[in-house]
Design an enzyme around this catalytic site. Structure first.
Site, short mmCIF file in Angstrom:
data_model
loop_
_atom_site.label_atom_id
_atom_site.label_comp_id
_atom_site.label_asym_id
_atom_site.label_seq_id
_atom_site.Cartn_x
_atom_site.Cartn_y
_atom_site.Cartn_z
N LYS A 49 0.84 -1.21 0.00
CA LYS A 49 0.00 0.00 0.00
C LYS A 49 0.87 1.26 0.00
O LYS A 49 2.08 1.17 0.30
CB LYS A 49 -0.92 -0.03 1.22
CG LYS A 49 -0.19 -0.09 2.55
CD LYS A 49 -1.13 -0.53 3.68
CE LYS A 49 -0.42 -0.49 5.01
NZ LYS A 49 -1.20 -1.12 6.09
N TYR A 270 16.49 29.28 11.24
CA TYR A 270 15.32 30.08 11.61
C TYR A 270 15.15 30.12 13.12
O TYR A 270 15.43 29.13 13.80
CB TYR A 270 14.04 29.48 11.02
CG TYR A 270 13.82 29.78 9.57
CD1 TYR A 270 13.81 31.09 9.09
CD2 TYR A 270 13.59 28.74 8.67
CE1 TYR A 270 13.60 31.35 7.75
CE2 TYR A 270 13.36 29.00 7.33
CZ TYR A 270 13.37 30.31 6.87
OH TYR A 270 13.14 30.57 5.56
C1 LIG Z 1 -0.45 -2.02 6.78
C2 LIG Z 1 -1.03 -3.34 7.15
C3 LIG Z 1 -0.20 -4.47 7.26
C4 LIG Z 1 1.31 -4.38 7.22
O1 LIG Z 1 1.76 -3.86 8.45
P1 LIG Z 1 3.31 -3.75 8.83
O2 LIG Z 1 3.30 -3.33 10.26
O3 LIG Z 1 3.89 -2.71 7.93
O4 LIG Z 1 3.93 -5.08 8.60
C5 LIG Z 1 -0.80 -5.70 7.47
N1 LIG Z 1 -2.16 -5.81 7.59
C6 LIG Z 1 -2.97 -4.73 7.51
C7 LIG Z 1 -4.44 -4.92 7.67
C8 LIG Z 1 -2.44 -3.46 7.30
O5 LIG Z 1 -3.25 -2.40 7.26
#
Ligand SMILES: *Cc1c(COP(=O)(O)O)cnc(C)c1O
Length: 391
Positions: A49, A270
């Site tokens: 994702k 800054y």
């Molecule tokens: C993002 C996600 C994962 C992966 O999680 P990590 O902590 O990056 O391994 C797995 N299952 C779901 C439902 C997620 O939303």
């Protein structure tokens, strides 16, 4: 872009870019194989994702496929279409569900399987119907305590009963998600495990999946048929404390555009946020929060971060160098006094990578490796090192 490691450059012209990202696809493949070994006999999916956590779905998906990965999870249907282009033969699940009944034809066209999270999702996928060969495949998400996505155990019962009569959809996978897996001592893990084991019997014919990266390290009870790592593939520490067993995948570096000599008593950045107690050599790096290098990583001059007092470090010519004053939009200052006159314009300073662990850089900014990776801006020159190509 098509997967072709030989032409694996994206973003700005390297001679014109402020920063560069080196993405080691060999390390990515190695991390996949390590997790596969640990999770066996469970299968290991790839969570890709948010453009594969910012690293580029078009390069990451084929690399994982070549390493043996056959199942991918994305958050959005658009990401699923990109994953489909990169892996024509893969099983692709869309975690955020079905985007209303009108989105169903696009899922079918690209052979994306929704993770059905609500009764409305289930009804819409049922109504969309058969594809001529088999009822529509999908996953069902059941909540086991996180209260983010998923149907309740009661709703799952009702679905299972009805679907056993109608066979309207084919639930290939039953999944749930752990809330505290990065903390092995949390009693929440065992509670969610028990809850998932119970509801699993309701859909005994479907494969089941509970664990993200961290869950894999909680032991075989948590593996079931399929595990779903994301961050561990990309080199982030899968759990809090202890040594990170994963190989670093990403190196972020920024070009030094000026080296200046400031006097004791002067200030820098800054808000005059860095007060210089000694004569100081300052390397001015062409990177800032517009590149996703967080302002909260500043060495001084931002409201106090939780548990962090000193800000981030860079790495240059074999030494760690502290960040000086506030990170600005396009520029960040580092105190390179300790290097003598070794720092030069045109050198690249490491922000995170093999010498500054990504989790350390994230902690210094009061955030997590996930946010650092997914915030990487579009201004970096991206260089992919192929899985079979030495660095
Ligand atoms: C993002 C996600 C994962 C992966 O999680 P990590 O902590 O990056 O391994 C797995 N299952 C779901 C439902 C997620 O939303």
């Amino acid at each position: 872009m098509p997967f072709s490691p030989d032409s694996a450059h994206q973003g700005a012209d390297p001679r014109l870019a402020g920063g560069r990202l080196t993405i080691d696809l060999g390390a990515l493949a190695e991390n996949y194989r390590m997790l596969a070994q640990r999770a066996a006999p469970a299968r290991v999916a790839g969570v890709v994702k948010a453009n594969a956590y910012g690293l580029g779905i078009a390069m990451v998906v084929p690399t994982l496929w070549q390493a043996g990965c056959r199942t991918f999870f994305v958050a959005l249907p658009e990401e699923g279409i990109a994953a489909r282009r990169a892996a024509p033969g893969a099983d692709i699940f869309v975690l955020n569900g079905l985007f209303g009944p009108e989105s169903a034809p696009a899922y079918a066209q690209h052979r994306l399987m929704p993770v059905l999270n609500t009764q409305a999702d289930i009804s819409a996928w049922e109504a969309f119907g058969w594809d001529g060969k088999a009822p529509r495949p999908c996953a069902i998400h059941v909540d086991s305590g996180m209260n983010r996505l998923g149907v309740t155990a009661e709703e799952l019962h009702a679905f299972a009963h009805e679907n056993s009569l109608t066979q309207a959809v084919t639930p290939l996978l039953l999944m749930s998600h752990l809330a505290c897996a990065d903390d092995a001592a949390s009693p929440m893990n065992a509670r969610q495990l028990e809850s998932f084991q119970k509801v699993r019997r309701i859909l005994a014919d479907s494969d089941s999946s509970l664990s993200n990266s961290a869950g894999i390290f909680l032991g075989p009870d948590y593996h079931f048929d399929l595990v779903r790592p994301g961050i561990a593939l990309y080199g982030g520490a899968p759990y809090n404390g202890g040594r990170n067993p994963m190989k670093p995948v990403v190196t972020a570096e920024a070009r030094i555009v000026q080296v200046r000599h400031a006097r004791a008593g002067e200030t820098a950045s800054y808000g005059a946020s860095a007060a210089l107690a000694r004569d100081t050599v300052i390397a001015v790096a062409s990177v800032g929060y517009a590149d996703g290098y967080p302002r909260s990583a500043s060495g001084a001059g931002v409201p106090l971060r939780y548990a962090v007092t000193n800000g981030a470090h860079g790495f240059l010519h074999g030494k760690r160098v502290p960040l000086l004053g506030r990170v600005t939009m396009d520029l960040t200052l580092f105190d390179v006094t300790g290097l003598g006159d070794a720092a030069n314009v045109g050198d690249h300073i490491e922000l995170f990578g093999p010498n500054i662990p990504i989790d350390e850089a994230a902690t210094a900014a009061g955030t997590i490796s996930y946010e650092l990776l997914t915030s990487l801006g579009k201004r970096y020159y991206r260089h992919y090192v192929a899985a079979d190509q030495p660095q």
